[in-house]
Design a protein around this motif. Structure first.
Motif, PDB file in Angstrom:
ATOM      1  N   PHE A 153       0.843  -1.202   0.000  1.00 45.21           N
ATOM      2  CA  PHE A 153       0.000   0.000   0.000  1.00 45.21           C
ATOM      3  C   PHE A 153       0.879   1.253   0.000  1.00 45.21           C
ATOM      4  O   PHE A 153       1.970   1.252   0.567  1.00 45.21           O
TER       5      PHE A 153
ATOM      6  N   ARG B 267      -3.621   0.317  -4.276  1.00 43.74           N
ATOM      7  CA  ARG B 267      -3.691   0.054  -2.837  1.00 43.74           C
ATOM      8  C   ARG B 267      -3.171   1.294  -2.115  1.00 43.74           C
ATOM      9  O   ARG B 267      -2.013   1.650  -2.269  1.00 43.74           O
TER      10      ARG B 267
ATOM     11  N   SER C 177      -8.287  -0.827  -1.038  1.00 45.98           N
ATOM     12  CA  SER C 177      -7.677  -1.572  -2.133  1.00 45.98           C
ATOM     13  C   SER C 177      -8.691  -1.699  -3.266  1.00 45.98           C
ATOM     14  O   SER C 177      -9.825  -2.124  -3.045  1.00 45.98           O
TER      15      SER C 177
ATOM     16  N   ASN D  75      -9.499  -5.446  -7.134  1.00 43.59           N
ATOM     17  CA  ASN D  75      -9.208  -6.826  -6.772  1.00 43.59           C
ATOM     18  C   ASN D  75     -10.465  -7.559  -6.286  1.00 43.59           C
ATOM     19  O   ASN D  75     -10.918  -7.321  -5.173  1.00 43.59           O
TER      20      ASN D  75
ATOM     21  N   GLU E 104      -7.732 -10.898  -1.046  1.00 40.35           N
ATOM     22  CA  GLU E 104      -7.423  -9.510  -0.675  1.00 40.35           C
ATOM     23  C   GLU E 104      -8.130  -9.159   0.646  1.00 40.35           C
ATOM     24  O   GLU E 104      -7.569  -8.475   1.494  1.00 40.35           O
TER      25      GLU E 104
ATOM     26  N   GLY F 137     -11.542  -2.496   2.192  1.00 44.55           N
ATOM     27  CA  GLY F 137     -10.652  -1.706   3.046  1.00 44.55           C
ATOM     28  C   GLY F 137     -11.045  -1.766   4.506  1.00 44.55           C
ATOM     29  O   GLY F 137     -11.983  -2.480   4.888  1.00 44.55           O
TER      30      GLY F 137
END
Ligand code: HAM
Length: 408
Positions: free
Chosen positions: A35, A102, A130, A133, A138, A299
């Motif tokens: 990130f 990210r 993020s 994805n 993830e 997230g």
């Protein structure tokens, strides 16, 4: 006297130390997970939060710091970070290619809540988002990231997870839930409002009476489509394989409207009543909902003040560091000023501009939590040296100014 507003706090001394420690640790871990930093404005259009966080949420319903600015725009101090980051993703046209991004962020959030322990009107979050994805790996990855952050900070937690399903399962579930809610009487006004706006938020009601009425309600994770069920099982498997304890909480829907599929919360018992120290989940539909192209997002955000108060209870103290430089006579200060400037290229140095007695200087060095004490008196000035004391090891000696950098 003008005081800070209710529910808003200055951050200094040991609070500032804890704050920096939490941010530094979280940043290090987030970077290890790929990130990078994003900074977004504190002020956004009100409609951004109304459309994302949602009208059924307490945040939009009751807690927004909103006003009309001088250009007649209806604006709002951000109550959370996700909506702004999604807005930035769409504004930079990254949604067009479903770009993998990210990002992590940290800073103030504003919610007009009733201030109490662990609940402020201006508080701080560290969050990650993020994009691009669709994989449940993830989701597992960001949960593991939080676990790693809390492990480095030595913080205990309970992890609760749930799956809210995708649009297909959610639509079917909604019908079942509304049908069930129609058969019950006595829900609080908030639940009645939510029943029309976003019925799954009724599950989140904190009132004991409503929770009692909900005891036989159909459960989200028992009404998932095959693909969501599969993802939820993979998530549990990944957590188990990585030795993470968790509990499934079938009523965990989170306080914001944008979630689908994975939802999770990290709870601590160390700040009074069970308090969430972090929360997050997947919000695949949000990008489209904010006029972007269909995409994927997941997230979390953690509440810095809540974590700070745990660290404070554990009395994690700041270790001594840096140099305290001082003199017994005012005539040596300009010489020390030159020495300090040189040392500051590589060391933290506090220079006291006022001459004082040795004991007073030592007391100040202690208050400033410094490690190395350096002082010039008449004897030291004559032979180009300094009195040296290591305040951790308690060792004392005289050192030549020429040897300073070598010794330090
Ligand atoms: P949230 O659950 O509203 O999620 O907030 C995240 C964390 O912020 C909470 O778990 C809590 O620790 C802290 N927090 C919330 N309100 C307050 C307050 N008034 N005072 C002190 N701390 C507070 C979100 O904000 C989502 N944006 C998280 C997310 C990111 N989901 C996906 N990506």
């Amino acid at each position: 006297m003008i005081n800070a507003l209710k529910g808003m706090k200055d951050l200094l001394d040991k609070d500032a130390y804890y704050y920096e420690k939490i941010i530094k640790t979280s940043e290090e871990v987030a970077k290890n997970y790929g990130f990078s930093f994003i900074n977004i404005p504190h002020l956004e259009l009100y409609s951004l939060f109304k459309r994302s966080v949602g009208e059924s949420s307490d945040i939009v319903g009751k807690e927004m710091y909103e006003f009309i600015d001088k250009g007649q725009n209806h604006v709002c101090m951000r109550p959370e970070g996700t909506a702004g980051v999604v807005r930035a993703y769409i504004e930079k046209k990254l949604d067009k290619t479903n770009a993998l991004k990210r990002w992590f962020y940290h800073g103030s959030m504003f919610r007009y809540e009733r201030p109490q322990k662990g609940r402020l009107r201006e508080f701080h979050q560290f969050g990650v988002e993020s994009f691009g994805n669709p994989s449940v790996y993830e989701d597992a990855s960001i949960i593991l990231m939080l676990v790693e952050i809390f492990s480095r900070l030595d913080i205990n937690f309970k992890l609760l997870i749930n799956s809210l399903g995708c649009l297909t399962c959610m639509q079917k579930y909604r019908e079942k839930l509304v049908h069930f809610l129609d058969t019950q009487e006595g829900f609080c006004p908030d639940c009645l409002r939510r029943k029309n706006l976003n019925p799954i938020r009724v599950l989140d009601c904190k009132q004991e009476h409503c929770q009692h009425l909900l005891s036989n309600a159909p459960l989200l994770n028992q009404n998932l489509c095959l693909s969501c069920q599969n993802d939820f099982e993979i998530l549990q498997k990944l957590l188990k394989e990585n030795n993470i304890d968790f509990k499934i909480d079938a009523k965990l829907v989170r306080g914001l409207d944008y979630y689908s599929k994975t939802a999770f919360e990290f709870i601590s018992n160390e700040i009074g009543a069970k308090a969430a120290i972090a929360g997050g989940g997947r919000y695949d539909r949000l990008i489209e909902h904010l006029d972007g192209k269909k995409g994927f997002g997941v997230g979390f955000a953690m509440g810095i003040e809540r974590i700070m108060s745990i660290l404070e209870q554990k009395k994690q103290v700041q270790s001594r560091s840096g140099i305290y430089l001082c003199a017994l006579d005012q005539i040596y200060i300009s010489k020390l000023f030159t020495i300090a400037t040189k040392l500051r290229k590589t060391h933290q140095v506090i220079l006291n501009y006022e001459a004082k007695k040795l004991a007073k200087h030592l007391e100040n060095a202690d208050k400033n939590n410094t490690e190395i004490f350096l002082c010039m008196g008449e004897k030291e000035a004559q032979n180009q040296s300094l009195f040296y004391k290591n305040l951790i090891k308690k060792e004392e000696k005289s050192i030549q100014i020429a040897d300073l950098e070598k010794i330090l």
